[in-house]
Every structure is written in structure tokens, then in C-alpha cells.
Design a protein around this motif. Structure first.
Motif, PDB file in Angstrom:
ATOM      1  N   GLY A 121       0.980  -1.236  -0.074  1.00 34.46           N
ATOM      2  CA  GLY A 121      -0.174  -0.159   0.015  1.00 34.46           C
ATOM      3  C   GLY A 121       0.869   1.334   0.004  1.00 34.46           C
ATOM      4  O   GLY A 121       2.207   1.195  -0.322  1.00 34.46           O
ATOM      5  N   LYS A 230      -4.764   0.523 -11.256  1.00 32.85           N
ATOM      6  CA  LYS A 230      -5.977   0.683 -10.355  1.00 32.85           C
ATOM      7  C   LYS A 230      -6.556   2.072 -10.469  1.00 32.85           C
ATOM      8  O   LYS A 230      -5.832   2.935 -10.338  1.00 32.85           O
ATOM      9  CB  LYS A 230      -5.621   0.298  -8.976  1.00 32.85           C
ATOM     10  CG  LYS A 230      -6.809   0.622  -7.765  1.00 32.85           C
ATOM     11  CD  LYS A 230      -6.127   0.219  -6.356  1.00 32.85           C
ATOM     12  CE  LYS A 230      -7.376   0.489  -5.384  1.00 32.85           C
ATOM     13  NZ  LYS A 230      -7.248  -0.061  -4.125  1.00 32.85           N
ATOM     14  N   ASP A 254     -12.263   0.056  -8.393  1.00 33.19           N
ATOM     15  CA  ASP A 254     -12.441   0.169  -7.000  1.00 33.19           C
ATOM     16  C   ASP A 254     -13.913   1.180  -7.088  1.00 33.19           C
ATOM     17  O   ASP A 254     -13.741   2.105  -7.296  1.00 33.19           O
ATOM     18  CB  ASP A 254     -11.471   0.620  -5.914  1.00 33.19           C
ATOM     19  CG  ASP A 254     -11.655   0.481  -4.624  1.00 33.19           C
ATOM     20  OD1 ASP A 254     -12.469  -0.440  -4.137  1.00 33.19           O
ATOM     21  OD2 ASP A 254     -11.161   1.417  -3.870  1.00 33.19           O
ATOM     22  N   GLY A 258     -15.760   1.305  -1.656  1.00 33.18           N
ATOM     23  CA  GLY A 258     -14.333   0.757  -1.233  1.00 33.18           C
ATOM     24  C   GLY A 258     -13.927   1.461   0.134  1.00 33.18           C
ATOM     25  O   GLY A 258     -14.051   2.709   0.323  1.00 33.18           O
ATOM     26  N   THR A 260     -11.074   2.598   3.066  1.00 35.84           N
ATOM     27  CA  THR A 260     -10.027   3.786   3.049  1.00 35.84           C
ATOM     28  C   THR A 260      -9.527   4.001   4.418  1.00 35.84           C
ATOM     29  O   THR A 260     -10.194   3.369   5.580  1.00 35.84           O
ATOM     30  CB  THR A 260     -10.376   5.257   2.596  1.00 35.84           C
ATOM     31  OG1 THR A 260      -9.151   5.963   2.797  1.00 35.84           O
ATOM     32  CG2 THR A 260     -11.437   5.857   3.310  1.00 35.84           C
ATOM     33  N   ILE A 304     -17.155  -5.691  -1.178  1.00 36.77           N
ATOM     34  CA  ILE A 304     -17.444  -7.209  -1.498  1.00 36.77           C
ATOM     35  C   ILE A 304     -17.482  -7.769   0.150  1.00 36.77           C
ATOM     36  O   ILE A 304     -16.532  -7.645   0.580  1.00 36.77           O
ATOM     37  CB  ILE A 304     -16.290  -7.928  -2.148  1.00 36.77           C
ATOM     38  CG1 ILE A 304     -16.224  -7.192  -3.633  1.00 36.77           C
ATOM     39  CG2 ILE A 304     -16.262  -9.456  -2.370  1.00 36.77           C
ATOM     40  CD1 ILE A 304     -17.119  -7.828  -4.509  1.00 36.77           C
ATOM     41  N   LEU A 328     -10.497  -6.769   7.060  1.00 34.90           N
ATOM     42  CA  LEU A 328     -10.260  -6.176   8.339  1.00 34.90           C
ATOM     43  C   LEU A 328     -11.345  -6.756   9.255  1.00 34.90           C
ATOM     44  O   LEU A 328     -10.802  -7.064  10.625  1.00 34.90           O
ATOM     45  CB  LEU A 328     -10.196  -4.869   8.299  1.00 34.90           C
ATOM     46  CG  LEU A 328      -9.118  -4.128   7.438  1.00 34.90           C
ATOM     47  CD1 LEU A 328      -9.250  -2.741   7.623  1.00 34.90           C
ATOM     48  CD2 LEU A 328      -7.630  -4.476   7.526  1.00 34.90           C
ATOM     49  N   TYR A 355     -10.019   4.690  11.774  1.00 38.30           N
ATOM     50  CA  TYR A 355      -8.864   4.234  11.318  1.00 38.30           C
ATOM     51  C   TYR A 355      -7.655   4.854  11.525  1.00 38.30           C
ATOM     52  O   TYR A 355      -6.583   4.830  11.902  1.00 38.30           O
ATOM     53  CB  TYR A 355      -8.649   3.511  10.118  1.00 38.30           C
ATOM     54  CG  TYR A 355      -9.573   2.430   9.881  1.00 38.30           C
ATOM     55  CD1 TYR A 355     -10.439   1.641  10.872  1.00 38.30           C
ATOM     56  CD2 TYR A 355     -10.094   1.858   8.480  1.00 38.30           C
ATOM     57  CE1 TYR A 355     -11.227   0.530  10.632  1.00 38.30           C
ATOM     58  CE2 TYR A 355     -10.801   0.771   8.460  1.00 38.30           C
ATOM     59  CZ  TYR A 355     -11.645   0.179   9.651  1.00 38.30           C
ATOM     60  OH  TYR A 355     -12.501  -0.700   9.177  1.00 38.30           O
TER      61      TYR A 355
HETATM   62  C1  LIG Z   1      -7.152   0.652   5.961  1.00 37.83           C
HETATM   63  C2  LIG Z   1      -7.229   0.706   4.428  1.00 37.83           C
HETATM   64  C3  LIG Z   1      -6.043   1.052   3.814  1.00 37.83           C
HETATM   65  C4  LIG Z   1      -6.095   1.322   2.438  1.00 37.83           C
HETATM   66  N1  LIG Z   1      -5.034   1.770   1.949  1.00 37.83           N
HETATM   67  C5  LIG Z   1      -5.018   1.744   0.420  1.00 37.83           C
HETATM   68  C6  LIG Z   1      -3.740   2.160  -0.140  1.00 37.83           C
HETATM   69  O1  LIG Z   1      -2.539   2.266   0.469  1.00 37.83           O
HETATM   70  N2  LIG Z   1      -3.648   1.931  -1.653  1.00 37.83           N
HETATM   71  C7  LIG Z   1      -4.648   1.628  -2.182  1.00 37.83           C
HETATM   72  O2  LIG Z   1      -4.725   1.795  -3.275  1.00 37.83           O
HETATM   73  N3  LIG Z   1      -5.958   1.437  -1.542  1.00 37.83           N
HETATM   74  C8  LIG Z   1      -6.064   1.446  -0.268  1.00 37.83           C
HETATM   75  N4  LIG Z   1      -7.172   1.084   0.395  1.00 37.83           N
HETATM   76  C9  LIG Z   1      -8.303   0.611  -0.322  1.00 37.83           C
HETATM   77  C10 LIG Z   1      -8.222  -0.833  -0.694  1.00 37.83           C
HETATM   78  O3  LIG Z   1      -7.160  -1.104  -1.632  1.00 37.83           O
HETATM   79  C11 LIG Z   1      -9.735  -1.529  -1.427  1.00 37.83           C
HETATM   80  O4  LIG Z   1      -9.709  -0.502  -2.801  1.00 37.83           O
HETATM   81  C12 LIG Z   1     -10.964  -1.237  -0.821  1.00 37.83           C
HETATM   82  O5  LIG Z   1     -10.761  -1.314   0.681  1.00 37.83           O
HETATM   83  C13 LIG Z   1     -11.807  -2.234  -1.497  1.00 37.83           C
HETATM   84  O6  LIG Z   1     -13.275  -1.947  -0.828  1.00 37.83           O
HETATM   85  P1  LIG Z   1     -13.831  -2.766   0.444  1.00 37.83           P
HETATM   86  O7  LIG Z   1     -13.146  -2.087   1.581  1.00 37.83           O
HETATM   87  O8  LIG Z   1     -15.069  -2.521   0.399  1.00 37.83           O
HETATM   88  O9  LIG Z   1     -13.307  -4.017   0.126  1.00 37.83           O
HETATM   89  C14 LIG Z   1      -7.063   0.855   1.924  1.00 37.83           C
HETATM   90  C15 LIG Z   1      -8.435   0.411   2.298  1.00 37.83           C
HETATM   91  C16 LIG Z   1      -8.455   0.451   3.681  1.00 37.83           C
HETATM   92  C17 LIG Z   1      -9.600  -0.386   4.334  1.00 37.83           C
END
Ligand SMILES: Cc1cc2nc3c(=O)[nH]c(=O)nc-3n(C[C@H](O)[C@H](O)[C@H](O)COP(=O)(O)O)c2cc1C
Lengths: 440, 227
Positions: A121, A230, A254, A258, A260, A304, A328, A355
């Protein structure tokens, strides 16, 4: 609820209690609300679709006797070494920094047990993560924190990140509490700063430049690794076409639900489109370029949760899905056992989304060593593996019922929609009709 | 010395040979002929090689370089020496945008001018530009040093973290949170060393120093206009 207690009181639909609270909070603090998680409002989603199981006109497969395969190969377009995952459910990119080292390790372990990939990430690759991830996708983000050619070569695939569904058009954010010494060192930042990372890549803009950038990454890694692009779901049809034109092996899409680690609430809830609306646009773009299920793979994410969601995403034309928030939760985020501690933080089990504050009682979205210790990476890895297996089996149950010997044989024809909105977005008929709004 | 002609062979062949030098060193000195503005020339090297490119290069020349000394006898396109880790890259002509972007280490010398965003998001590299740099140079720069012997364009050092910037000529404007800082003895010393390493003849006392005011490091409502 209010009506039950005090029937003469009427809550405003426009100014409900959450809205009133937010106005009060804004007036008191003078700053927008930041949080983790994804969009919390209800949007058209996979729940609004149903499968048509087999009966007379199609015949189903036997649950225990007839195989329903789940393996998927990613990166078949240009990479010398494509990736094979044994289930089409991958772990999405989540940064070390946002998550503890233990959480990252657990995700890697869980993914490896079932033979799927996990992703770095916005903070670079940790040795723990590399060591415990059989298939590791290395993100190439605008911030380029910790980016280096050695890790690039150690990766199994490279994911060029243009955006995220939770914040298309926004950069990363990690507040000072989480910029500990180790995180700071990996990112070359002073300890304790509120890190605001860039929203655009520093050395390219636009699709023509991206093509050159992708070629550079291929050159550096001798054309071995699959290169993903992405994007956050917005103008999906055009973005997917441009990503393919720029040379992507895999498009990662995404949706707005999604997750964050830290983004402004207004951004999470108001920018981007639901994944349900985005998948058909992406598939159309790929089909028009003759690469759908034929050279370029599509991974989708954003909300999802179940094997049904997985099956629906694949039926609409995705090759695989990615999970963030659900992973998570599988690790222990929002578990009732931490309820008392969530309440001390002004939240509750089932609602915790701070978070960004780094005080996660479950030890997942934190850099506090005491809290992080609560998560055993081996136990966490097993939970992730269990969860991934359940998702896979659930998707197989549906696929067999639809008569499919591979998850990827699911198709839009297997689906109907429960609402007019979902029918229009997913481009499948409203249940009980032949009507696809906008098409027939 | 190994001569490699890009008029008759591809960049892919060149880079493959250069990368193989990391596993087994067979030739230290390389001369690349007829680069013709091609992209990604000599990127991803991981060996103490000396590579001279006889002409103009496209994007990302010497990208992610480790250890090698790369000299471009011409102009360089976007992102020369981007994300360099170590070694030296020298451009005898001008460099396009984002020279040395996100680079972690090594030395980038540009004998001509550099365009916009020189040293953007730099993470430890030293960049010495004999001429001038364009707007937004050292934008979000995290670590390392940027030396400009000519002038700097608008918004120099915007949203800077810990990069130290030295400019001899005029600065058109400073970016958010970038301020002029006093030149102390330690700065004169480090600048003298940098100029010597870059083989640039200039008097450190003619330069001014710029750095981060560190006012944007943690969010404050009072700074809202700057965000
Ligand atoms: C705690 C956390 C940290 C994330 N960090 C990144 C990241 O560093 N880079 C990135 O492209 N997406 C990041 N994301 C987004 C995820 O890659 C992903 O796109 C998203 O969680 C998918 O949706 P969902 O949470 O509903 O499964 C993060 C998501 C979460 C929950």
C-alpha cells in the motif's frame, strides 16, 4: 424509534440527528470530518441482484461430485510471468502505516494459505509482508513512499495506482499519530507529521505518459511482472479504455463503497460511483477492445462481503475481486469483544471507523505496539484463510446451481435485478421481466 | 568499452544487457549511440557501470538507477533519473519536467536548465542545476538538496518537508510553507562540497538558502487557506 418513545416528535428527513450532529461538530472544530471505512450510505449494490438457478432449461452441477473450478490467471497480456491464483478473491492494497505490521503479516499469511495474492500500500513493502506472502502485488502510488527497484523486482506484480473508490481524485492521508519512527523512516518523513500524499503522479500526467511509465516499469523488471492499473470508479468506460491503451495487463476497479484508512467523510460519501454501476462499463470497454476474458483481466472491489457478492461480480464480467474492509473485519476489526474499548473512544463494535486515529482496540489500524500486539499474525492469518475459503465455497455453490463448472463461466444471463435502478446499472433485466432499462 | 547502437538494436536489448551486469559483470564502460530520444534508456541499472549516451534521451532515462554513472550528451526528457537510489546522472544539455522525481539518493547534475517540477517529491537525492529551474521545483520534497545556480520559477519548494534548497539567482516566488533561511557555516560547507562533487565552479556565498517553515506539518484550522 423516536416515534415509539415520543410520538409527537418528528425527526426531519433532511436534517436527521446525524446531520444535526455533523453541523454542530463542524461549528465547534472548524475542520472537516476524517474517517476510515467506505461509504456508509445505501447505494445500489450486489444485494439488488439475484441469480436464476438452473431447472428445466439449464441443468445444475452436483455439489460434491462435479467440479467447479476457481483458479484464475492474471497478467497474460504482456508479462513473462503471469500470476495464478487458486481463488478469484484477492486482498486489496492496504498500507503498512494504516495497518500494523502484524495485520499486514496476517493478511499475507491468510492469502498464502489459500493461494491468492495480497497487496502492499501507500508505505512500501515490509520484509514481514514479503516473507509471508506467496504472491505479493507491489503498489506504485503517487507518493512513491519507499519505492525502490529492489522491492519492485521482489514483487510478483506491480499495481500502478491512479485512484481509489473511496476517494477518486484524492491522495493518501496518514495523521501524525500513526507516523511512528518506523513508518516515518519507510516514508522518508519527519516523525509525527500529518502526511498528505500526492493525488497525481509526480512524473507523468495523462494516458500517453502512462504508457511510457508502464514501459519503464516493464523495462526495469525485464518484462517479467504483470502490471495492474488501479482506478476509482468514476468515468469508468473511458478510464478502462485508456488503461488498456496504456498497456495494462490487469485493470483494478474500485467502487465508491471501497474502504480507506483516512479520508474526508464528504469525499467518501459524495465522489465516485457504486461498483455495481461501474463493472458493466468496464466490461463494455474491454469487450470493445477485444480484450475481455482475452488478455486483460478485470479485478473489482468496493463492498465485497459474501460469496454471493463474488459470484455476482464475476457474472457481470470481472475475473477476480479484491477485499479490504471485509478482510479487516475477518481479522477482528469491530469485534464485539472490544465493545467496551470502542465505547471509550466514542464508538461501538459494529460502528468503529476511526482508522486514522491509530487507537484501534483490535490492534489492526494502529501503530501502537501495545495495541498491535493484540493481533497474533498466525491466528489472524488462519481467520483470513477461513473467510476466503467460505467466500470461495459460497461462490461455488451458486455457480454449481447455475450449472457452471468454473466460477468464470457465470454470466450476466444468470442474473436479474430487484430494482429498476440496479437493472439499469448492472444491465440485467428486472426480475420477472425482459426489461433492461435503457437497452430494451 | 562496449558500444551499443540504438539505431540497429532496441532499448530492450540494451537494458537487458545492462541488467545482466548486476549478476555478472563483463563490461564496465558503455557507450550508447543514436539514442534518438527513445524512452527508458539505461533504466534499472544495479551495478557500478559507466554509461555514456551520445545524444538526446526521451522519458525516464536512468530511472531507478543504482550505483551507475550515466552521462547524457544531449537533452533529457521527462523524469530523468526518476527514483534514483545511488550513483550519478549527468545531463550535459537541458532536462525536461520532473527531473530526479522521488529519487532517494545519488547525484543528478544538469548542466543546462531544468524544466518544471525539478526534484518533485525528492526523497534524499542531491540535484545540482547549472542553469535555471521551472515552476514547482522541489514540490513536496521530503529529503535531499536542490542547488540551482540560475533562477527558480514560481512556487519553489511548495509544501516542502525537509529538503534544503540553494539558489544563486532570482526566485520568482516561494510555494506554500517555503521560506528563506539564514546561510550558516554548515550550509556553506555542505554547498561547497555539493558544488565540488558536481564539478560546478561557483561561490557558495552567492547563494541563498530556502527550506520548510514546518507550519503545515500538522493540520491547523488557521492555515486552512494554504491547504
Ligand atoms: C485500512 C485501509 C487502507 C487502505 N490503503 C490503501 C492503499 O494504501 N492503497 C490503495 O490503493 N488502496 C488502499 N485502500 C483501499 C483498498 O485497496 C480497496 O480498494 C478497498 O478497501 C476495497 O473496498 P472494500 O474495503 O469495500 O473491500 C485501503 C483500504 C483500507 C480499508
Amino acid at each position: 424509534m423516536t416515534r415509539d418513545v415520543l410520538p409527537h416528535l418528528r425527526e426531519s428527513a433532511t436534517f436527521d440527528r446525524a446531520v444535526i450532529h455533523e453541523i454542530q461538530r463542524a461549528a465547534e472544530t472548524g475542520i472537516y470530518d476524517i474517517r476510515g471505512w467506505g461509504a456508509k450510505r445505501r447505494v445500489p449494490h450486489f444485494d439488488d441482484l439475484l441469480f436464476l438457478g438452473a431447472s428445466m432449461s439449464r441443468y445444475p452441477l452436483e455439489g460434491y461430485r462435479e467440479k467447479c473450478a476457481t483458479n484464475v490467471v492474471l497478467g497474460t497480456r504482456y508479462a513473462k510471468k503471469p500470476i495464478e491464483i487458486s481463488t478469484p478473491i484477492t486482498i486489496a492494497g492496504m498500507s503498512f502505516g494504516a495497518l500494523s505490521a502484524q495485520a499486514k503479516e496476517a493478511l499475507g499469511r491468510g492469502a498464502s494459505i489459500v493461494g491468492t495474492s495480497t497487496t502492499t500500500g501507500d508505505g512500501g513493502m515490509t520484509p514481514e509482508e514479503r516473507e509471508h506472502s506467496k504472491i505479493l502485488v507491489y503498489q506504485y502510488l503517487p507518493s512513491r513512499y519507499g519505492m525502490n527497484p529492489d522491492d519492485l523486482r521482489k514483487a510478483d506484480a506491480i499495481e500502478v495506482v491512479l485512484g481509489q473508490g473511496a476517494k477518486p481524485g484524492g491522495g493518501g492521508m496518514l495523521l501524525g499519530q500513526k507516523i511512528t519512527e518506523r513508518v516515518a523512516k519507510m516514508r522518508t518523513l519527519p516523525v509525527g507529521v500529518d502526511q498528505r500524499s500526492a493525488c497525481r503522479h509526480p512524473d507523468w500526467t495523462g494516458p500517453d505518459d502512462l504508457a511510457i511509465k508502464i514501459e519503464e516499469l516493464r523495462e526495469i523488471t525485464d518484462w517479467e511482472k504483470p502490471i495492474y492499473v488501479k482506478i476509482g470508479a468514476t468515468r469508468t468506460y473511458y478510464d478502462v479504455k485508456l488503461a488498456v491503451k496504456a498497456g495494462a495487463d490487469v485493470v483494478v476497479l474500485d467502487g465508491m463503497q471501497g474502504g480507506t484508512a483516512a479520508t474526508q467523510e464528504v469525499f467518501i460519501e459524495h465522489v465516485g460511483i457504486p461498483i455495481l454501476a461501474a463493472i458493466p462499463q468496464a466490461v463494455q470497454a474491454l469487450q470493445e477492445m477485444n480484450v475481455h476474458r482475452n488478455g486483460v483481466q478485470l479485478i473489482v472491489s468496493g463492498g465485497i462481503r459474501t460469496g454471493a457478492d463474488v459470484a455476482k461480480a464475476l457474472a457481470l464480467g470481472a475475473d477476480a475481486v479484491a477485499i479490504g474492509t471485509a478482510a479487516l473485519i475477518a481479522l477482528g476489526c469491530n469485534h464485539p469483544r472490544w465493545d467496551a474499548e470502542y465505547r471509550k473512544l466514542g464508538s461501538a463494535a459494529g460502528f468503529y471507523d476511526d482508522y486514522h486515529l491509530g487507537q484501534d482496540p483490535a490492534g489492526i489500524s494502529t501503530q501502537d505496539p501495545e495495541l498491535a500486539k493484540r493481533l497474533d499474525p498466525v491466528v489472524g492469518g488462519r481467520r483470513i484463510a477461513n473467510y476466503l475459503r467460505v467466500l470461495t465455497m459460497e461462490a461455488q455453490i451458486i455457480a454449481r446451481a447455475c450449472g457452471k463448472s468454473h466460477l468464470l463461466n457465470l454470466e450476466p444471463e444468470d442474473l436479474v435485478a430487484l430494482t429498476v435502478e440496479a437493472a439499469a446499472m448492472a444491465r440485467v433485466p428486472l426480475a420477472g421481466t425482459n426489461w433492461i432499462p435503457g437497452e430494451s | 568499452m562496449m558500444k551499443f547502437d540504438l539505431a540497429s538494436h532496441s532499448v530492450r536489448e540494451l537494458n537487458q544487457l545492462l541488467h545482466e551486469q548486476a549478476r555478472q559483470l563483463t563490461e564496465r564502460e558503455w557507450l550508447v549511440l543514436n539514442p534518438g530520444g527513445a524512452h527508458s534508456i539505461a533504466c534499472g541499472i544495479d551495478q557500478e557501470l559507466s554509461v555514456t549516451i551520445d545524444g538526446h534521451c526521451g522519458y525516464y532515462c536512468a530511472g531507478m538507477n543504482k550505483k551507475a554513472h550515466v552521462t547524457i550528451r544531449g537533452n533529457a526528457g521527462v523524469g530523468v533519473a526518476e527514483n534514483m537510489m545511488s550513483g550519478v546522472v549527468r545531463v550535459l544539455g537541458d532536462a525536461s519536467q520532473s527531473a530526479g522525481a522521488t529519487a532517494h539518493g545519488g547525484l543528478l547534475v544538469i548542466e543546462g536548465n531544468a524544466s518544471a517540477r525539478c526534484g518533485i517529491a525528492m526523497k534524499g537525492i542531491d540535484i545540482v542545476v547549472k542553469g535555471s529551474v521551472g515552476h514547482m521545483s522541489a514540490f513536496m520534497g521530503q529529503a535531499g538538496r536542490l542547488v540551482v545556480c540560475g533562477d527558480a520559477g514560481d512556487a519553489l519548494g511548495d509544501s516542502l518537508y525537509e529538503v534544503r534548497i540553494y539558489v544563486r539567482g532570482k526566485v520568482r516566488s516561494l510555494g506554500a510553507d517555503c521560506i528563506e533561511k539564514p546561510m550558516r557555516e554548515e550550509h556553506l560547507k555542505e554547498l561547497r562540497e555539493l558544488l565540488a562533487r558536481a564539478d560546478v565552479d561557483a561561490d557558495p556565498r552567492d547563494f541563498r538558502r530556502y527550506g520548510s517553515a514546518r507550519q503545515l506539518y500538522n493540520f491547523k484550522v488557521d492555515n486552512a487557506a494554504a491547504y
